[in-house]
Design a protein around this motif. Structure first.
Motif, PDB file in Angstrom:
ATOM      1  N   GLY A 277       0.697  -1.236   0.009  1.00 28.95           N
ATOM      2  CA  GLY A 277      -0.050  -0.204   0.550  1.00 28.95           C
ATOM      3  C   GLY A 277       1.353   1.435  -0.240  1.00 28.95           C
ATOM      4  O   GLY A 277       0.431   2.253   0.719  1.00 28.95           O
ATOM      5  N   VAL A 278       2.279   0.987  -0.574  1.00 34.93           N
ATOM      6  CA  VAL A 278       2.927   3.156  -0.641  1.00 34.93           C
ATOM      7  C   VAL A 278       3.404   2.396  -1.755  1.00 34.93           C
ATOM      8  O   VAL A 278       3.767   2.045  -3.008  1.00 34.93           O
ATOM      9  CB  VAL A 278       3.890   2.529   0.476  1.00 34.93           C
ATOM     10  N   TRP A 279       3.648   3.714  -2.135  1.00 35.55           N
ATOM     11  CA  TRP A 279       4.408   4.164  -3.703  1.00 35.55           C
ATOM     12  C   TRP A 279       6.018   4.415  -3.762  1.00 35.55           C
ATOM     13  O   TRP A 279       5.912   4.740  -1.858  1.00 35.55           O
ATOM     14  CB  TRP A 279       3.667   5.962  -3.662  1.00 35.55           C
ATOM     15  N   GLU A 280       6.074   4.423  -4.225  1.00 40.86           N
ATOM     16  CA  GLU A 280       8.169   4.636  -3.791  1.00 40.86           C
ATOM     17  C   GLU A 280       8.507   4.764  -5.633  1.00 40.86           C
ATOM     18  O   GLU A 280       8.327   4.837  -6.367  1.00 40.86           O
ATOM     19  CB  GLU A 280       8.870   3.247  -3.519  1.00 40.86           C
ATOM     20  N   GLU A 281       9.578   5.852  -5.585  1.00 40.80           N
ATOM     21  CA  GLU A 281      10.431   6.367  -6.376  1.00 40.80           C
ATOM     22  C   GLU A 281      10.884   5.006  -7.420  1.00 40.80           C
ATOM     23  O   GLU A 281      11.697   4.634  -6.340  1.00 40.80           O
ATOM     24  CB  GLU A 281      10.557   6.890  -6.324  1.00 40.80           C
ATOM     25  N   LEU A 282      11.053   4.867  -8.183  1.00 45.14           N
ATOM     26  CA  LEU A 282      12.452   4.251  -9.081  1.00 45.14           C
ATOM     27  C   LEU A 282      13.643   4.661  -9.215  1.00 45.14           C
ATOM     28  O   LEU A 282      13.026   6.483  -9.965  1.00 45.14           O
ATOM     29  CB  LEU A 282      11.053   3.539 -10.653  1.00 45.14           C
ATOM     30  N   LYS A 283      14.091   4.528  -9.092  1.00 48.22           N
ATOM     31  CA  LYS A 283      15.278   4.920  -8.716  1.00 48.22           C
ATOM     32  C   LYS A 283      16.402   4.867  -9.603  1.00 48.22           C
ATOM     33  O   LYS A 283      16.315   3.825 -10.825  1.00 48.22           O
ATOM     34  CB  LYS A 283      16.242   4.634  -6.973  1.00 48.22           C
ATOM     35  N   GLY A 284      17.898   4.986 -10.217  1.00 44.40           N
ATOM     36  CA  GLY A 284      18.413   4.660 -11.447  1.00 44.40           C
ATOM     37  C   GLY A 284      18.571   5.277 -12.248  1.00 44.40           C
ATOM     38  O   GLY A 284      19.315   5.165 -13.550  1.00 44.40           O
ATOM     39  N   LEU A 285      17.677   5.998 -12.267  1.00 45.51           N
ATOM     40  CA  LEU A 285      17.236   6.660 -13.837  1.00 45.51           C
ATOM     41  C   LEU A 285      17.527   8.383 -13.902  1.00 45.51           C
ATOM     42  O   LEU A 285      16.977   8.720 -15.154  1.00 45.51           O
ATOM     43  CB  LEU A 285      15.631   6.580 -14.821  1.00 45.51           C
ATOM     44  N   GLU A 286      18.298   8.848 -13.143  1.00 45.51           N
ATOM     45  CA  GLU A 286      17.897  10.195 -12.623  1.00 45.51           C
ATOM     46  C   GLU A 286      18.740  11.195 -13.966  1.00 45.51           C
ATOM     47  O   GLU A 286      18.197  12.124 -14.209  1.00 45.51           O
ATOM     48  CB  GLU A 286      18.421  10.815 -11.563  1.00 45.51           C
ATOM     49  N   LYS A 287      19.534  10.730 -14.183  1.00 45.13           N
ATOM     50  CA  LYS A 287      21.085  11.136 -14.726  1.00 45.13           C
ATOM     51  C   LYS A 287      20.279  10.495 -16.628  1.00 45.13           C
ATOM     52  O   LYS A 287      20.699  11.667 -17.745  1.00 45.13           O
ATOM     53  CB  LYS A 287      21.958  10.891 -15.246  1.00 45.13           C
ATOM     54  N   GLY A 288      18.986   9.836 -16.685  1.00 46.33           N
ATOM     55  CA  GLY A 288      19.321   8.864 -18.081  1.00 46.33           C
ATOM     56  C   GLY A 288      17.914   9.727 -18.900  1.00 46.33           C
ATOM     57  O   GLY A 288      17.926   9.126 -20.078  1.00 46.33           O
ATOM     58  N   LEU A 289      16.992  10.026 -17.835  1.00 42.77           N
ATOM     59  CA  LEU A 289      15.508  10.885 -19.048  1.00 42.77           C
ATOM     60  C   LEU A 289      14.611  12.220 -18.625  1.00 42.77           C
ATOM     61  O   LEU A 289      15.627  12.192 -16.931  1.00 42.77           O
ATOM     62  CB  LEU A 289      14.813   9.279 -18.528  1.00 42.77           C
ATOM     63  N   PRO A 290      14.381  12.264 -19.227  1.00 40.85           N
ATOM     64  CA  PRO A 290      13.553  13.715 -18.821  1.00 40.85           C
ATOM     65  C   PRO A 290      12.983  13.537 -17.624  1.00 40.85           C
ATOM     66  O   PRO A 290      11.815  12.600 -17.197  1.00 40.85           O
ATOM     67  CB  PRO A 290      12.597  14.285 -19.871  1.00 40.85           C
ATOM     68  N   ARG A 291      12.344  14.305 -16.796  1.00 37.62           N
ATOM     69  CA  ARG A 291      11.165  14.109 -15.971  1.00 37.62           C
ATOM     70  C   ARG A 291       9.735  14.356 -17.344  1.00 37.62           C
ATOM     71  O   ARG A 291       9.885  15.331 -17.764  1.00 37.62           O
ATOM     72  CB  ARG A 291      11.120  15.693 -15.106  1.00 37.62           C
ATOM     73  N   PHE A 292       8.796  13.543 -16.691  1.00 37.71           N
ATOM     74  CA  PHE A 292       7.861  13.861 -17.307  1.00 37.71           C
ATOM     75  C   PHE A 292       6.529  14.229 -16.798  1.00 37.71           C
ATOM     76  O   PHE A 292       5.604  13.676 -16.491  1.00 37.71           O
ATOM     77  CB  PHE A 292       7.433  12.426 -17.899  1.00 37.71           C
ATOM     78  N   LEU A 293       6.615  16.226 -17.077  1.00 38.34           N
ATOM     79  CA  LEU A 293       5.934  17.067 -15.894  1.00 38.34           C
ATOM     80  C   LEU A 293       4.580  16.895 -17.401  1.00 38.34           C
ATOM     81  O   LEU A 293       3.816  17.292 -16.686  1.00 38.34           O
ATOM     82  CB  LEU A 293       6.896  18.129 -16.481  1.00 38.34           C
ATOM     83  N   CYS A 294       4.821  16.825 -18.968  1.00 42.08           N
ATOM     84  CA  CYS A 294       3.814  16.636 -19.817  1.00 42.08           C
ATOM     85  C   CYS A 294       2.812  15.555 -19.617  1.00 42.08           C
ATOM     86  O   CYS A 294       2.084  15.429 -20.898  1.00 42.08           O
ATOM     87  CB  CYS A 294       3.946  17.295 -21.187  1.00 42.08           C
ATOM     88  N   GLY A 295       3.097  14.214 -19.060  1.00 41.54           N
ATOM     89  CA  GLY A 295       2.543  13.073 -19.060  1.00 41.54           C
ATOM     90  C   GLY A 295       3.621  12.516 -19.919  1.00 41.54           C
ATOM     91  O   GLY A 295       4.615  12.176 -20.970  1.00 41.54           O
ATOM     92  N   ALA A 296       3.539  10.819 -19.573  1.00 42.20           N
ATOM     93  CA  ALA A 296       3.846   9.448 -20.100  1.00 42.20           C
ATOM     94  C   ALA A 296       2.961   9.023 -20.623  1.00 42.20           C
ATOM     95  O   ALA A 296       2.023   8.626 -19.599  1.00 42.20           O
ATOM     96  CB  ALA A 296       4.747   8.776 -19.619  1.00 42.20           C
TER      97      ALA A 296
END
Length: 362
Positions: A277-296
């Protein structure tokens, strides 16, 4: 034309002389192991092989040999057109992935729901000239052809859909303002019979708009205007989803190895463990992908997380980018992603939008 995407009369019979000097069953065993991406080239070898490539027996053989491969199917809509464009992603060259166009759907609609069962993508309902439709269209991905499916009991737009135990469930997308619509607010298709049947649902869950859906374990989860709901077909039980899942689920999601993935308000990918019942950030992608502020848009691509998003191109174009991510829990129990590849796969007219992406194993 039959709606069924099962066996296709006796055109499926194996042709003779597939490979000279080899019995056809041995030749079929060999040809079934060749990747689907090479089938266009393979079709040029001989007429018997070309006939085989358009026969269900080849895909049955590939399944028995466990040689099927997950392929990404993408649906786009142009800003200035009601037409939908369908593509499949080919990665014959890992450095130059290509989205190849598919035949257009015969009757395009706005706000259809999508479900994948076997080699078939079901496109369910949607509005046509602002009127919710009960139409069902099937894309047989083995042969890239459209078939008409059995119509739903009521017209729907922006419904939720999910597949469990070989049956397709559809929830909402209709105003429950009449007995018929209320009774059929949820329904299920058994492809074996080609019949839709109503699914009993309590009054308190009958929202119209369903913004997203996913199947986790034995439940179909759907997000509505006011909160989310979960349906368990085996018991017939309905319940509201927990506050944590409701508040954290944003946009289109997918499930990989039992974890539901989407993105948060900061544009980061996160996963929800239903058991904990918890959310977690998917780590390890900080430098590889953009932030999906407009959705994905996301899909389970053979056990990997596939993410598709829109990027600004030149003055008149928009770019479609895609990433494939291996996901697992590390030794500390944290969700960790490893970027397999990412890159631009298509340029489209500015104002186009991604409607759906699905994974089909062929």
């Amino acid at each position: 034309m039959s709606w069924s995407s099962g066996s296709e009369s006796e055109e499926s019979a194996s042709p003779n002389n597939l490979i000279p000097s080899l019995p056809d069953d041995v030749a079929l065993n060999c040809l079934g192991r060749i990747p689907r991406s090479q089938h266009p080239t393979l079709s040029l070898v001989s007429k018997p092989i070309r006939t085989l490539l358009s026969s269900p027996i080849l895909f049955t053989t590939r399944t028995l040999l466990q040689c099927t491969q997950p392929l990404l199917y993408l649906t786009l809509r142009s800003r200035h057109s009601s037409l939908l464009q369908f593509f499949t992603l080919h990665r014959t060259n890992p450095n130059n992935p290509l989205l190849a166009p598919l035949p257009p759907i015969p009757s395009p609609a706005v706000g259809s729901a999508y479900a994948v069962l076997g080699p078939t993508i079901y496109v369910l309902g949607g509005s046509i000239h602002d009127v919710p439709s009960p139409n069902v269209w099937l894309l047989d991905c083995r042969f890239n052809r459209w078939l008409r499916g059995p119509s739903m009991r009521v017209g729907r737009e922006f419904a939720a859909a999910g597949v469990l135990h070989g049956k397709i469930y559809v929830l909402g997308g209709c105003v429950a303002d009449t007995w018929s619509r209320s009774a059929n607010w949820a329904e299920v298709l058994d492809p074996a019979t080609g019949q839709w049947e109503r699914v009993a649902s309590p009054t308190e869950v009958r929202e119209k708009w369903m913004h997203a859906s996913a199947v986790v374990g034995e439940r179909i989860y759907a997000m509505a205007d006011r909160g989310g709901i979960a349906y368990e077909p085996s018991s017939g039980a309905w319940e509201s989803v927990g506050v944590e899942l409701d508040h954290g689920w944003r946009g289109r999601a997918c499930v990989v190895e039992g974890i539901l993935y989407c993105y948060d308000y900061l544009g980061k990918i996160k996963g929800f463990d239903v058991g904990r019942g918890v959310w977690e950030e998917l780590k390890g992608l900080e430098k590889g992908l953009p932030r999906f502020l407009c959705g994905a848009t996301m899909a389970d691509l053979g056990g990997k997380l596939c993410v598709v998003w829109e990027c600004q191109g030149n003055e008149n174009e928009m770019e479609i980018w895609c990433a494939e991510i291996g996901v697992k829990k590390n030794s500390d129990g944290e969700l960790w992603g490893q970027l397999v590849w990412f890159g631009k796969v298509l340029s489209v007219p500015k104002g186009s939008s991604i409607v759906n992406c699905s994974s089909v194993s062929l």
